[in-house]
Design a protein around this motif. Sequence first.
Motif, PDB file in Angstrom:
ATOM      1  N   LEU A  43       0.832  -1.214   0.000  1.00 19.60           N
ATOM      2  CA  LEU A  43       0.000   0.000   0.000  1.00 19.60           C
ATOM      3  C   LEU A  43       0.862   1.258   0.000  1.00 19.60           C
ATOM      4  CD1 LEU A  43      -2.935  -0.774   2.460  1.00 19.60           C
ATOM      5  CD2 LEU A  43      -3.057  -0.456  -0.008  1.00 19.60           C
ATOM      6  N   GLU A  44       1.918   1.239   0.779  1.00 14.86           N
ATOM      7  CA  GLU A  44       2.808   2.406   0.828  1.00 14.86           C
ATOM      8  C   GLU A  44       3.511   2.612  -0.512  1.00 14.86           C
ATOM      9  OE1 GLU A  44       3.776   2.704   5.585  1.00 14.86           O
ATOM     10  OE2 GLU A  44       5.063   1.403   4.379  1.00 14.86           O
ATOM     11  N   LYS A  45       3.873   1.529  -1.157  1.00 17.01           N
ATOM     12  CA  LYS A  45       4.500   1.629  -2.486  1.00 17.01           C
ATOM     13  C   LYS A  45       3.509   2.168  -3.508  1.00 17.01           C
ATOM     14  CE  LYS A  45       6.844  -1.213  -5.931  1.00 17.01           C
ATOM     15  NZ  LYS A  45       7.269  -2.574  -6.288  1.00 17.01           N
ATOM     16  N   ILE A  46       2.280   1.639  -3.467  1.00 16.53           N
ATOM     17  CA  ILE A  46       1.247   2.061  -4.410  1.00 16.53           C
ATOM     18  C   ILE A  46       0.889   3.536  -4.221  1.00 16.53           C
ATOM     19  CG2 ILE A  46      -1.194   1.763  -5.026  1.00 16.53           C
ATOM     20  CD1 ILE A  46      -0.745  -1.267  -4.303  1.00 16.53           C
ATOM     21  N   SER A  47       0.735   3.932  -2.961  1.00 20.83           N
ATOM     22  CA  SER A  47       0.332   5.314  -2.677  1.00 20.83           C
ATOM     23  C   SER A  47       1.493   6.289  -2.756  1.00 20.83           C
ATOM     24  CB  SER A  47      -0.320   5.401  -1.290  1.00 20.83           C
ATOM     25  OG  SER A  47       0.634   5.152  -0.275  1.00 20.83           O
ATOM     26  N   GLY A  48       2.712   5.782  -2.666  1.00 23.78           N
ATOM     27  CA  GLY A  48       3.882   6.653  -2.678  1.00 23.78           C
ATOM     28  C   GLY A  48       4.040   7.430  -1.385  1.00 23.78           C
ATOM     29  N   GLN A  49       3.386   6.967  -0.323  1.00 27.75           N
ATOM     30  CA  GLN A  49       3.412   7.657   0.965  1.00 27.75           C
ATOM     31  C   GLN A  49       3.619   6.652   2.088  1.00 27.75           C
ATOM     32  OE1 GLN A  49       2.972  11.027   1.442  1.00 27.75           O
ATOM     33  NE2 GLN A  49       2.821  11.313  -0.773  1.00 27.75           N
ATOM     34  N   LYS A  50       4.257   7.089   3.144  1.00 30.35           N
ATOM     35  CA  LYS A  50       4.355   6.278   4.360  1.00 30.35           C
ATOM     36  C   LYS A  50       3.028   6.436   5.094  1.00 30.35           C
ATOM     37  CE  LYS A  50       7.274   5.536   8.364  1.00 30.35           C
ATOM     38  NZ  LYS A  50       8.439   5.986   9.112  1.00 30.35           N
ATOM     39  N   LEU A  51       2.373   5.323   5.419  1.00 33.18           N
ATOM     40  CA  LEU A  51       1.043   5.379   6.025  1.00 33.18           C
ATOM     41  C   LEU A  51       1.064   5.263   7.540  1.00 33.18           C
ATOM     42  CD1 LEU A  51      -0.794   3.128   3.406  1.00 33.18           C
ATOM     43  CD2 LEU A  51      -0.713   5.636   3.515  1.00 33.18           C
ATOM     44  N   PHE A  52       2.108   4.654   8.093  1.00 34.10           N
ATOM     45  CA  PHE A  52       2.215   4.463   9.539  1.00 34.10           C
ATOM     46  C   PHE A  52       3.595   4.865  10.041  1.00 34.10           C
ATOM     47  CE2 PHE A  52      -1.019   1.304   8.340  1.00 34.10           C
ATOM     48  CZ  PHE A  52      -1.986   1.537   9.302  1.00 34.10           C
ATOM     49  N   HIS A  53       3.624   5.434  11.243  1.00 35.76           N
ATOM     50  CA  HIS A  53       4.862   5.549  12.000  1.00 35.76           C
ATOM     51  C   HIS A  53       4.958   4.257  12.788  1.00 35.76           C
ATOM     52  CE1 HIS A  53       5.462   9.780  11.103  1.00 35.76           C
ATOM     53  NE2 HIS A  53       4.233  10.052  11.507  1.00 35.76           N
ATOM     54  N   ARG A  54       6.101   3.606  12.712  1.00 29.47           N
ATOM     55  CA  ARG A  54       6.292   2.353  13.433  1.00 29.47           C
ATOM     56  C   ARG A  54       7.143   2.613  14.667  1.00 29.47           C
ATOM     57  NH1 ARG A  54       5.581   1.903   8.115  1.00 29.47           N
ATOM     58  NH2 ARG A  54       4.753   0.008   7.181  1.00 29.47           N
ATOM     59  N   TYR A  55       6.638   2.199  15.818  1.00 26.41           N
ATOM     60  CA  TYR A  55       7.330   2.360  17.092  1.00 26.41           C
ATOM     61  C   TYR A  55       7.542   0.989  17.725  1.00 26.41           C
ATOM     62  CZ  TYR A  55       5.698   7.171  16.489  1.00 26.41           C
ATOM     63  OH  TYR A  55       5.429   8.418  15.988  1.00 26.41           O
ATOM     64  N   PRO A  56       8.474   0.892  18.696  1.00 21.45           N
ATOM     65  CA  PRO A  56       8.690  -0.410  19.338  1.00 21.45           C
ATOM     66  C   PRO A  56       7.423  -0.986  19.985  1.00 21.45           C
ATOM     67  CG  PRO A  56      10.469   1.084  19.895  1.00 21.45           C
ATOM     68  CD  PRO A  56       9.438   1.890  19.152  1.00 21.45           C
ATOM     69  N   ARG A  57       6.513  -0.131  20.410  1.00 21.76           N
ATOM     70  CA  ARG A  57       5.296  -0.607  21.080  1.00 21.76           C
ATOM     71  C   ARG A  57       4.021  -0.206  20.335  1.00 21.76           C
ATOM     72  NH1 ARG A  57       6.074  -3.445  25.598  1.00 21.76           N
ATOM     73  NH2 ARG A  57       8.026  -3.059  26.664  1.00 21.76           N
ATOM     74  N   GLY A  58       4.067  -0.287  19.033  1.00 27.67           N
ATOM     75  CA  GLY A  58       2.849   0.002  18.292  1.00 27.67           C
ATOM     76  C   GLY A  58       3.083   0.863  17.070  1.00 27.67           C
ATOM     77  N   ILE A  59       1.989   1.370  16.547  1.00 26.67           N
ATOM     78  CA  ILE A  59       2.021   2.180  15.328  1.00 26.67           C
ATOM     79  C   ILE A  59       1.142   3.404  15.520  1.00 26.67           C
ATOM     80  CG2 ILE A  59       2.486   0.273  13.762  1.00 26.67           C
ATOM     81  CD1 ILE A  59      -0.984   1.603  13.831  1.00 26.67           C
ATOM     82  N   GLU A  60       1.327   4.354  14.621  1.00 23.90           N
ATOM     83  CA  GLU A  60       0.495   5.558  14.611  1.00 23.90           C
ATOM     84  C   GLU A  60       0.363   5.995  13.159  1.00 23.90           C
ATOM     85  OE1 GLU A  60       1.637   9.920  15.849  1.00 23.90           O
ATOM     86  OE2 GLU A  60       1.222   8.712  17.644  1.00 23.90           O
ATOM     87  N   LEU A  61      -0.814   6.472  12.792  1.00 23.64           N
ATOM     88  CA  LEU A  61      -1.021   6.932  11.420  1.00 23.64           C
ATOM     89  C   LEU A  61      -0.210   8.185  11.114  1.00 23.64           C
ATOM     90  CD1 LEU A  61      -4.887   6.609  10.925  1.00 23.64           C
ATOM     91  CD2 LEU A  61      -3.118   5.317   9.751  1.00 23.64           C
ATOM     92  N   THR A  62       0.318   8.241   9.907  1.00 27.29           N
ATOM     93  CA  THR A  62       0.907   9.479   9.406  1.00 27.29           C
ATOM     94  C   THR A  62      -0.240  10.334   8.877  1.00 27.29           C
ATOM     95  OG1 THR A  62       1.166   8.588   7.188  1.00 27.29           O
ATOM     96  CG2 THR A  62       3.028   8.277   8.705  1.00 27.29           C
ATOM     97  N   GLU A  63       0.059  11.529   8.423  1.00 29.69           N
ATOM     98  CA  GLU A  63      -0.990  12.355   7.811  1.00 29.69           C
ATOM     99  C   GLU A  63      -1.552  11.666   6.570  1.00 29.69           C
ATOM    100  OE1 GLU A  63      -2.552  15.125   8.907  1.00 29.69           O
ATOM    101  OE2 GLU A  63      -1.408  14.705  10.726  1.00 29.69           O
ATOM    102  N   ALA A  64      -0.674  11.064   5.774  1.00 30.77           N
ATOM    103  CA  ALA A  64      -1.133  10.323   4.596  1.00 30.77           C
ATOM    104  C   ALA A  64      -1.999   9.134   5.015  1.00 30.77           C
ATOM    105  CB  ALA A  64       0.060   9.843   3.774  1.00 30.77           C
TER     106      ALA A  64
END
Length: 122
Positions: A43-64
């Motif tokens: 999905l990130e490749k298709i959209s050309g955007q990073k969709l999630f911030h990845r953290y050691p204890r979970g994830i968070e949505l980026t603006e995209a």
Amino acid sequence: MIDSLEGRFILAFIALLEEKSFSRAADRLGYVQSTVTTHIQQLEKISGQKLFHRYPRGIELTEAGKVFSKYAYQYVHLSQSLKESMNELDQPCGTIRIRTQESFFLLGCFPLFRNTQEIIQA
């Protein structure tokens, strides 16, 4: 973009968004964690955007990711509505295949189909 999107990628996105964990999203979908990771990377490749911030204890949505999530939920809702509408149709659908010898078909079966408006495919 639309020709590259697959429903399972969007379902993985939503599961990850709601579960906040790759492993929990994989459990929810019945996948292994690497499959969810691959779907999100696609999905990130298709959209050309990073969709999630990845953290050691979970994830968070980026603006995209926030923008994408709105459309992902619409996609799922539209898909469910389409399925319900198709199921409500009270008419048979599908393909019927009849295998028989040609001579039997021409003499025994063909007269039955001759007066119908359906197209017979050999």
